[in-house]
Write an enzyme that holds these catalytic residues in place. Sequence first.
Site, PDB file in Angstrom:
ATOM      1  NE  ARG A 101      -3.573  -0.089   2.740  1.00 51.05           N
ATOM      2  CZ  ARG A 101      -4.160   0.066   3.934  1.00 51.05           C
ATOM      3  NH1 ARG A 101      -4.006  -0.854   4.878  1.00 51.05           N
ATOM      4  NH2 ARG A 101      -4.906   1.129   4.181  1.00 51.05           N
ATOM      5  CD  GLN A 132     -14.197   6.712   7.798  1.00 54.19           C
ATOM      6  OE1 GLN A 132     -14.389   5.520   7.954  1.00 54.19           O
ATOM      7  NE2 GLN A 132     -14.992   7.467   7.056  1.00 54.19           N
ATOM      8  CB  VAL A 134      -3.977   5.364   6.716  1.00 53.02           C
ATOM      9  CG1 VAL A 134      -4.837   5.134   7.941  1.00 53.02           C
ATOM     10  CG2 VAL A 134      -4.191   4.256   5.682  1.00 53.02           C
ATOM     11  CG  HIS A 165      -9.227   4.981  11.160  1.00 52.24           C
ATOM     12  ND1 HIS A 165     -10.179   4.735  10.198  1.00 52.24           N
ATOM     13  CD2 HIS A 165      -9.900   5.061  12.325  1.00 52.24           C
ATOM     14  CE1 HIS A 165     -11.377   4.678  10.771  1.00 52.24           C
ATOM     15  NE2 HIS A 165     -11.242   4.883  12.045  1.00 52.24           N
ATOM     16  CB  CYS A 200      13.710  -0.337  22.620  1.00 49.12           C
ATOM     17  SG  CYS A 200      12.206  -0.746  21.722  1.00 49.12           S
ATOM     18  CB  THR A 238     -17.084   7.235   4.289  1.00 44.45           C
ATOM     19  OG1 THR A 238     -16.873   6.116   5.165  1.00 44.45           O
ATOM     20  CG2 THR A 238     -18.267   8.061   4.776  1.00 44.45           C
ATOM     21  CB  ALA A 281     -15.153  13.129  -4.105  1.00 37.50           C
TER      22      ALA A 281
HETATM   23  C1  BV8 Z   1     -12.950  -0.080  18.056  1.00 36.52           C
HETATM   24  C2  BV8 Z   1      -6.726   1.835   9.477  1.00 36.52           C
HETATM   25  C3  BV8 Z   1     -13.135  -0.720  20.283  1.00 36.52           C
HETATM   26  C4  BV8 Z   1      -6.014   0.582   9.132  1.00 36.52           C
HETATM   27  C5  BV8 Z   1      -9.111   1.321   9.708  1.00 36.52           C
HETATM   28  C6  BV8 Z   1     -20.272  -0.507  16.195  1.00 36.52           C
HETATM   29  C7  BV8 Z   1     -21.025  -1.208  15.301  1.00 36.52           C
HETATM   30  C8  BV8 Z   1     -20.412  -2.218  14.535  1.00 36.52           C
HETATM   31  C9  BV8 Z   1     -19.049  -2.516  14.638  1.00 36.52           C
HETATM   32  C10 BV8 Z   1     -18.315  -1.816  15.538  1.00 36.52           C
HETATM   33  C11 BV8 Z   1     -18.918  -0.827  16.317  1.00 36.52           C
HETATM   34  N1  BV8 Z   1     -17.946  -0.294  17.090  1.00 36.52           N
HETATM   35  C12 BV8 Z   1     -16.757  -0.929  16.836  1.00 36.52           C
HETATM   36  C13 BV8 Z   1     -16.960  -1.855  15.895  1.00 36.52           C
HETATM   37  C14 BV8 Z   1     -15.934  -2.705  15.362  1.00 36.52           C
HETATM   38  C15 BV8 Z   1     -15.124  -2.052  14.225  1.00 36.52           C
HETATM   39  C16 BV8 Z   1     -16.007  -1.784  13.048  1.00 36.52           C
HETATM   40  O1  BV8 Z   1     -16.498  -0.690  12.857  1.00 36.52           O
HETATM   41  N2  BV8 Z   1     -16.180  -2.845  12.225  1.00 36.52           N
HETATM   42  C17 BV8 Z   1     -16.969  -2.684  10.985  1.00 36.52           C
HETATM   43  C18 BV8 Z   1     -16.244  -3.388   9.855  1.00 36.52           C
HETATM   44  C19 BV8 Z   1     -18.330  -3.254  11.173  1.00 36.52           C
HETATM   45  N3  BV8 Z   1     -14.484  -0.816  14.673  1.00 36.52           N
HETATM   46  C20 BV8 Z   1     -13.268  -0.950  15.248  1.00 36.52           C
HETATM   47  O2  BV8 Z   1     -12.701  -2.001  15.431  1.00 36.52           O
HETATM   48  C21 BV8 Z   1     -12.629   0.352  15.717  1.00 36.52           C
HETATM   49  N4  BV8 Z   1     -12.103   0.148  17.033  1.00 36.52           N
HETATM   50  O3  BV8 Z   1     -14.138  -0.021  17.970  1.00 36.52           O
HETATM   51  O4  BV8 Z   1     -12.300  -0.390  19.176  1.00 36.52           O
HETATM   52  C22 BV8 Z   1     -12.323  -0.411  21.388  1.00 36.52           C
HETATM   53  C23 BV8 Z   1     -12.633   0.712  22.093  1.00 36.52           C
HETATM   54  C24 BV8 Z   1     -11.885   0.982  23.205  1.00 36.52           C
HETATM   55  C25 BV8 Z   1     -10.811   0.124  23.551  1.00 36.52           C
HETATM   56  C26 BV8 Z   1     -10.525  -1.002  22.777  1.00 36.52           C
HETATM   57  C27 BV8 Z   1     -11.248  -1.256  21.663  1.00 36.52           C
HETATM   58  C28 BV8 Z   1     -11.398   0.708  14.836  1.00 36.52           C
HETATM   59  C29 BV8 Z   1     -11.801   0.937  13.444  1.00 36.52           C
HETATM   60  C30 BV8 Z   1     -10.597   1.434  12.621  1.00 36.52           C
HETATM   61  C31 BV8 Z   1      -9.982   0.334  11.799  1.00 36.52           C
HETATM   62  N5  BV8 Z   1      -8.928   0.858  10.925  1.00 36.52           N
HETATM   63  N6  BV8 Z   1      -8.086   1.816   8.945  1.00 36.52           N
HETATM   64  C32 BV8 Z   1      -5.708   0.464   7.664  1.00 36.52           C
HETATM   65  O5  BV8 Z   1      -6.163   1.293   6.874  1.00 36.52           O
HETATM   66  O6  BV8 Z   1      -4.967  -0.465   7.336  1.00 36.52           O
HETATM   67  S1  BV8 Z   1     -10.720   1.325   9.063  1.00 36.52           S
HETATM   68  C33 BV8 Z   1     -10.535   1.489   7.326  1.00 36.52           C
HETATM   69  O7  BV8 Z   1     -11.698   0.925   6.779  1.00 36.52           O
HETATM   70  C34 BV8 Z   1     -10.504   2.909   6.821  1.00 36.52           C
HETATM   71  O8  BV8 Z   1      -9.738   3.760   7.617  1.00 36.52           O
HETATM   72  C35 BV8 Z   1     -11.986   3.267   6.815  1.00 36.52           C
HETATM   73  O9  BV8 Z   1     -12.396   3.685   8.089  1.00 36.52           O
HETATM   74  C36 BV8 Z   1     -12.642   1.938   6.517  1.00 36.52           C
HETATM   75  C37 BV8 Z   1     -13.006   1.846   5.071  1.00 36.52           C
HETATM   76  O10 BV8 Z   1     -14.169   2.586   4.897  1.00 36.52           O
HETATM   77  P1  BV8 Z   1     -14.206   3.746   3.767  1.00 36.52           P
HETATM   78  O11 BV8 Z   1     -13.063   4.662   3.940  1.00 36.52           O
HETATM   79  O12 BV8 Z   1     -15.575   4.290   3.798  1.00 36.52           O
HETATM   80  O13 BV8 Z   1     -13.923   2.937   2.401  1.00 36.52           O
HETATM   81  P2  BV8 Z   1     -14.895   1.892   1.649  1.00 36.52           P
HETATM   82  O14 BV8 Z   1     -14.061   1.260   0.597  1.00 36.52           O
HETATM   83  O15 BV8 Z   1     -15.614   1.050   2.627  1.00 36.52           O
HETATM   84  O16 BV8 Z   1     -15.995   2.828   0.943  1.00 36.52           O
HETATM   85  C38 BV8 Z   1     -15.609   3.744  -0.056  1.00 36.52           C
HETATM   86  C39 BV8 Z   1     -16.848   4.558  -0.347  1.00 36.52           C
HETATM   87  O17 BV8 Z   1     -16.509   5.558  -1.307  1.00 36.52           O
HETATM   88  C40 BV8 Z   1     -18.005   3.751  -0.936  1.00 36.52           C
HETATM   89  O18 BV8 Z   1     -19.218   4.161  -0.318  1.00 36.52           O
HETATM   90  C41 BV8 Z   1     -17.988   4.132  -2.427  1.00 36.52           C
HETATM   91  O19 BV8 Z   1     -19.285   4.129  -2.971  1.00 36.52           O
HETATM   92  C42 BV8 Z   1     -17.449   5.540  -2.364  1.00 36.52           C
HETATM   93  N7  BV8 Z   1     -16.711   6.012  -3.552  1.00 36.52           N
HETATM   94  C43 BV8 Z   1     -15.894   5.282  -4.364  1.00 36.52           C
HETATM   95  N8  BV8 Z   1     -15.345   6.103  -5.325  1.00 36.52           N
HETATM   96  C44 BV8 Z   1     -15.814   7.360  -5.075  1.00 36.52           C
HETATM   97  C45 BV8 Z   1     -16.682   7.304  -3.944  1.00 36.52           C
HETATM   98  N9  BV8 Z   1     -17.303   8.395  -3.447  1.00 36.52           N
HETATM   99  C46 BV8 Z   1     -17.071   9.593  -4.084  1.00 36.52           C
HETATM  100  N10 BV8 Z   1     -16.227   9.723  -5.160  1.00 36.52           N
HETATM  101  C47 BV8 Z   1     -15.609   8.640  -5.687  1.00 36.52           C
HETATM  102  N11 BV8 Z   1     -14.812   8.803  -6.744  1.00 36.52           N
HETATM  103 ZN    ZN Z   2      11.214   1.075  20.722  1.00 35.90          ZN
END
Ligand code: BV8
Ligand code: ZN
Length: 291
Positions: A101, A132, A134, A165, A200, A238, A281
């Site tokens: 990536r 969101q 990175v 994130h 470290c 998103t 966008a």
């Molecule tokens: C946590 C970094 C707890 C890493 C990322 C509540 C309900 C359900 C689930 C949960 C909840 N609360 C927590 C959860 C669990 C989980 C979660 O949400 N799971 C999901 C899958 C159901 N959340 C977590 O685990 C979070 N942590 O809750 O911890 C906790 C609390 C305290 C103490 C301990 C623990 C952490 C979440 C973060 C994970 N890391 N990224 C990496 O990148 O490698 S998330 C990563 O995926 C991205 O950062 C982003 O957030 C997500 C992807 O989503 P999008 O960016 O929207 O991308 P996607 O491809 O899905 O969509 C693209 C969109 O663009 C589409 O709609 C498309 O139509 C549109 N599009 C395409 N082209 C265009 C366009 N729009 C306009 N113009 C275009 N040209």
């Molecule tokens: Zn270190």
Amino acid sequence: MGRSSLGCVAQLTVESRPDEVRQPDWAQEPDSAQRMDQARRLLGSAHRLLILTGAGVSAESGVPTFRGPNGLWRTRRPEELATPQAFQADPRLVWEWYGFRRERVGACRPNKAHAAIARLTLENENVRLVTQNVDGLHELALEEAASDGSYPAASLSRAEPIRLHGSLFRTRCTGCGDRTLDRHPVDVDSEASLPRCKKCAALLRPDVVWFGEGLDPQILQSAIAAAEAAEVCLVVGTSALVHPAASLPLLTKESGGVVVEVNTEATPLTDVAVVSIRGPAGKILPRLLPV
Ligand code: BV8
Ligand code: ZN
């Protein structure tokens, strides 16, 4: 005249009717012009604006989205690889994915959506950007927009995005927690060749938030505060499936504000939004944002 030329001829007639400006699909949507006007009015009159972006804002820069056609890596879903468990089990595989990536994103440039957002956040101190992503493209767009030196340092730092994130181009030490900027390719030949801490010598990990990991409390708090204070939350590109990011627009709505969405598809936020604009966008934002 061969078939291919026939195809060509057919094509010619359409293109050769200069008076008919062919509208892109997204602009042909019924009432899309009204929706653009309504959204422009809302954005133009907002004193405090929150912009929340996802992978879709970088799609036109060539960055694969998570749920888009190129979201899978080696048939593995991001949710499988972006976890502490995956890193524990196979740090080489996870580093290989982040190395892939880094290289892919490192070759991408900000697009017109990033540029329009950068200009607006520099011009207007009541606009906050929460991302969101990175990929660092918002930050690059900011540098480019400010490269002519016409903005004071204060507005530059205030315009910095709130990165929920983390970043592909930073590492965090699994031992001492030291954070470092790092754009280098990753050598995944062996576990010993993986990036190690200069302080470290412990294994370094990408400085991103993995699924199941909490977000940085200060960063989350500043995003929540921006969402609650905003009169308008503009949500761009998103799928609104990952939390707590996807809950921020709901906070704006609960605090009396409104949500405006820009996406090529409908999402779980489409019904929450007062207006949802279908389209890329990079094409929409330069026409929508008051800059
Ligand atoms: C946590 C970094 C707890 C890493 C990322 C509540 C309900 C359900 C689930 C949960 C909840 N609360 C927590 C959860 C669990 C989980 C979660 O949400 N799971 C999901 C899958 C159901 N959340 C977590 O685990 C979070 N942590 O809750 O911890 C906790 C609390 C305290 C103490 C301990 C623990 C952490 C979440 C973060 C994970 N890391 N990224 C990496 O990148 O490698 S998330 C990563 O995926 C991205 O950062 C982003 O957030 C997500 C992807 O989503 P999008 O960016 O929207 O991308 P996607 O491809 O899905 O969509 C693209 C969109 O663009 C589409 O709609 C498309 O139509 C549109 N599009 C395409 N082209 C265009 C366009 N729009 C306009 N113009 C275009 N040209
Ligand atoms: Zn270190």
